[in-house]
Write an enzyme that holds these catalytic residues in place. Sequence first.
Site: not given
Length: 414
Positions: A75, A78, A130, A245
């Site tokens: 993720s 992202k 997320s 993140k």
Amino acid sequence: MWKKLLAWILITVILIGNGIQVVEAFEQSGNVQMEKIMGEPDQNSLYARSAVLMDADSGRILYEKNGHQAMANASTTKILTCIIALENCELDSEVTVSALAASQPKVHLGMREGQRFYLKDLLYGLMLESYNDCAVAIAEHIAGTTADFAAMMNDKAKEIGCEDSYFITPNGLDAKDEDGFHHTTAADLSLIMRYCIKGSKMAGQFLTITQEGQYQFHDMDGKNSYTCYNHNAFLQMMDGALSGKTGFTGNAGYCYIGALQRDDRTFIVALLACGWPNNKTYKWADAKKLMQYGITMFKKIKLDEIELNTKESAAVEVKGGQSKKIGGEVRTELEISPIEGLTALLIGNEQEIQVKYEVTPKLYAPVMNGDFAGEITYLLGDEILAKRTVTVKETVKKIDFCWCIKKAAELFPL
């Protein structure tokens, strides 16, 4: 009496011995701590299989462990999805959920086909929680299909300067196709974060979203409300934490990309394959270790503030040039161009920038304003950091017959 005396002696010896052990343990602990701060981290001391510490201002890598190895990145993908959405669509635009978006696996918002949301709200769901369904809904809203959005992601990655990245999904779920598997490198991921927080025109909005601790919203019909919590725990771990993140898939392991600003220095840490289940905190240990290493061991240098040796770029003699009188020496002033591109960077506390001068000691007429006269190079070891061009400031004509007649007439007027 003797028994009491012997007992006190024995107690004293034990206390002294324990005291010495406590002091020794304290000193050893102190030494270990100093090694962590003062030295470059041993690669074996990091949990991550791939790691990079980057100077966000210059884009230079300060430390790496397998930093250019292609790996799944979960993720952390992202951050690229988010910045592309911010650059290509208005925050108040309306997103309608497709069947594909609604079918995405956990973690997800739980959106249903046909639901409508504002893009801004889905971006918070994307970056704080997320949510995989938010990523697909955003991608389809921006590009029509996830495949077309992936093309935008790969184009943007190349534009940023990524060298070995290939994106297939907007949410970072493990995937592969005929061209390869979904991946990046720690070095490329650091460049993407650098762009998100510094290079993009939407960097401010990106930081606003990723720094939010909690965000509430509802769908456009007002029937369902949602609350998102920021899972980037690093924001509370170190002063100056800017953004970050997390990510996890079975193939990628735990991943993290984060940025921190301390005084006038900004650092980025990228970690890939940093443990698997039951080792969820490894990424925080590695992130703190690398950030602390950067803070302790690197200083900021501004190249345009380094004082130059004026003797090396002083006016130079022009042979065969027209002077005020016959036989007079002709010299021309030189100009030094400003530094282009890299003007500030982080270097080790013990390192120094070297300035190399390659300027011609003499010129031969005719010379024109702007003619090349040499260059000045800024070096860190063998690495060339920047160059400045040295050019002629004043035009000097070559001695010719007409000039000789003119000067002779000045000496012997009629």
